[in-house]
Design a protein around this motif. Sequence first.
Motif, PDB file in Angstrom:
ATOM      1  N   ARG A   1     -18.014 -35.481  -3.620  1.00 53.84           N
ATOM      2  CA  ARG A   1     -18.113 -34.125  -4.160  1.00 53.84           C
ATOM      3  C   ARG A   1     -19.561 -33.843  -4.532  1.00 53.84           C
ATOM      4  N   PRO A   2     -20.170 -32.810  -3.932  1.00 56.66           N
ATOM      5  CA  PRO A   2     -21.565 -32.502  -4.271  1.00 56.66           C
ATOM      6  C   PRO A   2     -21.717 -32.155  -5.753  1.00 56.66           C
ATOM      7  N   ALA A   3     -22.843 -32.520  -6.331  1.00 54.92           N
ATOM      8  CA  ALA A   3     -23.099 -32.278  -7.762  1.00 54.92           C
ATOM      9  C   ALA A   3     -23.083 -30.790  -8.090  1.00 54.92           C
ATOM     10  N   ARG A   4     -23.384 -29.933  -7.132  1.00 56.70           N
ATOM     11  CA  ARG A   4     -23.450 -28.500  -7.408  1.00 56.70           C
ATOM     12  C   ARG A   4     -22.071 -27.860  -7.522  1.00 56.70           C
ATOM     13  N   ASP A   5     -21.008 -28.578  -7.135  1.00 55.33           N
ATOM     14  CA  ASP A   5     -19.655 -28.030  -7.248  1.00 55.33           C
ATOM     15  C   ASP A   5     -19.290 -27.832  -8.712  1.00 55.33           C
ATOM     16  N   LEU A   6     -18.608 -26.753  -8.970  1.00 54.26           N
ATOM     17  CA  LEU A   6     -18.183 -26.434 -10.327  1.00 54.26           C
ATOM     18  C   LEU A   6     -16.682 -26.614 -10.449  1.00 54.26           C
ATOM     19  N   SER A   7     -16.216 -26.872 -11.652  1.00 57.74           N
ATOM     20  CA  SER A   7     -14.780 -26.913 -11.887  1.00 57.74           C
ATOM     21  C   SER A   7     -14.228 -25.499 -11.787  1.00 57.74           C
ATOM     22  N   LYS A   8     -12.919 -25.381 -11.636  1.00 53.66           N
ATOM     23  CA  LYS A   8     -12.297 -24.050 -11.609  1.00 53.66           C
ATOM     24  C   LYS A   8     -12.573 -23.313 -12.911  1.00 53.66           C
ATOM     25  N   GLU A   9     -12.530 -24.037 -14.023  1.00 53.20           N
ATOM     26  CA  GLU A   9     -12.788 -23.415 -15.330  1.00 53.20           C
ATOM     27  C   GLU A   9     -14.199 -22.845 -15.396  1.00 53.20           C
ATOM     28  N   GLN A  10     -15.169 -23.592 -14.903  1.00 55.15           N
ATOM     29  CA  GLN A  10     -16.547 -23.104 -14.897  1.00 55.15           C
ATOM     30  C   GLN A  10     -16.689 -21.895 -13.974  1.00 55.15           C
TER      31      GLN A  10
ATOM     32  N   ASP B   1      -6.598 -13.994 -19.721  1.00 57.28           N
ATOM     33  CA  ASP B   1      -5.552 -14.993 -19.918  1.00 57.28           C
ATOM     34  C   ASP B   1      -6.209 -16.370 -19.820  1.00 57.28           C
ATOM     35  N   PRO B   2      -6.210 -17.157 -20.908  1.00 56.54           N
ATOM     36  CA  PRO B   2      -6.896 -18.456 -20.881  1.00 56.54           C
ATOM     37  C   PRO B   2      -6.268 -19.455 -19.906  1.00 56.54           C
ATOM     38  N   ALA B   3      -5.019 -19.246 -19.529  1.00 57.10           N
ATOM     39  CA  ALA B   3      -4.352 -20.166 -18.612  1.00 57.10           C
ATOM     40  C   ALA B   3      -4.630 -19.814 -17.146  1.00 57.10           C
ATOM     41  N   TRP B   4      -5.185 -18.626 -16.894  1.00 57.62           N
ATOM     42  CA  TRP B   4      -5.419 -18.194 -15.518  1.00 57.62           C
ATOM     43  C   TRP B   4      -6.552 -18.987 -14.891  1.00 57.62           C
ATOM     44  N   SER B   5      -6.394 -19.306 -13.634  1.00 59.42           N
ATOM     45  CA  SER B   5      -7.414 -20.038 -12.906  1.00 59.42           C
ATOM     46  C   SER B   5      -7.462 -19.515 -11.472  1.00 59.42           C
ATOM     47  N   VAL B   6      -8.591 -19.656 -10.854  1.00 58.80           N
ATOM     48  CA  VAL B   6      -8.744 -19.244  -9.464  1.00 58.80           C
ATOM     49  C   VAL B   6      -9.759 -20.176  -8.808  1.00 58.80           C
ATOM     50  N   GLY B   7      -9.501 -20.491  -7.555  1.00 58.61           N
ATOM     51  CA  GLY B   7     -10.462 -21.277  -6.790  1.00 58.61           C
ATOM     52  C   GLY B   7     -11.449 -20.342  -6.116  1.00 58.61           C
TER      53      GLY B   7
ATOM     54  N   ARG C   1     -16.088 -14.242 -15.010  1.00 61.32           N
ATOM     55  CA  ARG C   1     -15.907 -13.298 -16.118  1.00 61.32           C
ATOM     56  C   ARG C   1     -17.247 -12.806 -16.655  1.00 61.32           C
ATOM     57  N   ALA C   2     -18.236 -13.690 -16.725  1.00 60.44           N
ATOM     58  CA  ALA C   2     -19.572 -13.279 -17.178  1.00 60.44           C
ATOM     59  C   ALA C   2     -20.168 -12.262 -16.201  1.00 60.44           C
ATOM     60  N   ALA C   3     -20.046 -12.536 -14.902  1.00 58.78           N
ATOM     61  CA  ALA C   3     -20.579 -11.612 -13.896  1.00 58.78           C
ATOM     62  C   ALA C   3     -19.871 -10.265 -13.963  1.00 58.78           C
ATOM     63  N   LEU C   4     -18.552 -10.277 -14.174  1.00 58.82           N
ATOM     64  CA  LEU C   4     -17.814  -9.019 -14.286  1.00 58.82           C
ATOM     65  C   LEU C   4     -18.225  -8.231 -15.527  1.00 58.82           C
ATOM     66  N   ASN C   5     -18.496  -8.926 -16.623  1.00 56.80           N
ATOM     67  CA  ASN C   5     -18.984  -8.244 -17.836  1.00 56.80           C
ATOM     68  C   ASN C   5     -20.333  -7.577 -17.574  1.00 56.80           C
ATOM     69  N   ILE C   6     -21.210  -8.279 -16.884  1.00 57.76           N
ATOM     70  CA  ILE C   6     -22.521  -7.722 -16.554  1.00 57.76           C
ATOM     71  C   ILE C   6     -22.357  -6.514 -15.630  1.00 57.76           C
ATOM     72  N   LEU C   7     -21.552  -6.662 -14.593  1.00 58.29           N
ATOM     73  CA  LEU C   7     -21.336  -5.552 -13.665  1.00 58.29           C
ATOM     74  C   LEU C   7     -20.752  -4.340 -14.379  1.00 58.29           C
ATOM     75  N   ASP C   8     -19.874  -4.584 -15.334  1.00 57.76           N
ATOM     76  CA  ASP C   8     -19.311  -3.493 -16.133  1.00 57.76           C
ATOM     77  C   ASP C   8     -20.412  -2.783 -16.917  1.00 57.76           C
ATOM     78  N   LYS C   9     -21.315  -3.548 -17.512  1.00 55.20           N
ATOM     79  CA  LYS C   9     -22.420  -2.953 -18.270  1.00 55.20           C
ATOM     80  C   LYS C   9     -23.409  -2.234 -17.352  1.00 55.20           C
ATOM     81  N   TRP C  10     -23.455  -2.642 -16.092  1.00 56.15           N
ATOM     82  CA  TRP C  10     -24.293  -1.957 -15.111  1.00 56.15           C
ATOM     83  C   TRP C  10     -23.615  -0.691 -14.587  1.00 56.15           C
ATOM     84  N   GLN C  11     -22.406  -0.423 -15.055  1.00 55.49           N
ATOM     85  CA  GLN C  11     -21.619   0.741 -14.650  1.00 55.49           C
ATOM     86  C   GLN C  11     -21.112   0.645 -13.218  1.00 55.49           C
TER      87      GLN C  11
END
Length: 137
Positions: A8-17, A57-63, A23-33
């Motif tokens: 597994r390459p080191a750059r891979d992130l967990s599903k949680e990450q 939802d804290p239990a939600w996950s996506v690959g 979610r952070a990107a969506l918050n930014i995009l929302d603030k960008w209108q």
Amino acid sequence: MATLATVRPARDLSKEQGVTGLRAALNILDKWQASSEQACRILRISRSTYTRARQRDPAWSVGLDTDQLQRISMVLNIHAALRLLFDNPDNVYGFPAMANHNAFFNGRAPLEIMAQGDMISLYETYRRIDALRGAQW
């Protein structure tokens, strides 16, 4: 001995990450209108993924695939560059929606260019914004 399939390459992130970054990107995009449609095109996610990510939802996950993770990273990096360029939050969050008359944008807003949906438009928008600060990290 590990086979190529198990390394597994080191750059891979967990599903949680990945979900946290999404979610952070969506918050930014929302603030960008950005509209939901623009956000989905920029991040190359489905409308259902967009809706579920916004529900918190804290239990939600996506690959997320590598392309989607790169798009999330690009949005976060554009936001970081804007924060270095501007002290005023109105400029940090308003700039992407403002018409830009530099050669690359030709009167279009950076958000409009990014929402074309291709990685090149997203990357080139980042490069142009990053260049405004003189690429001084």
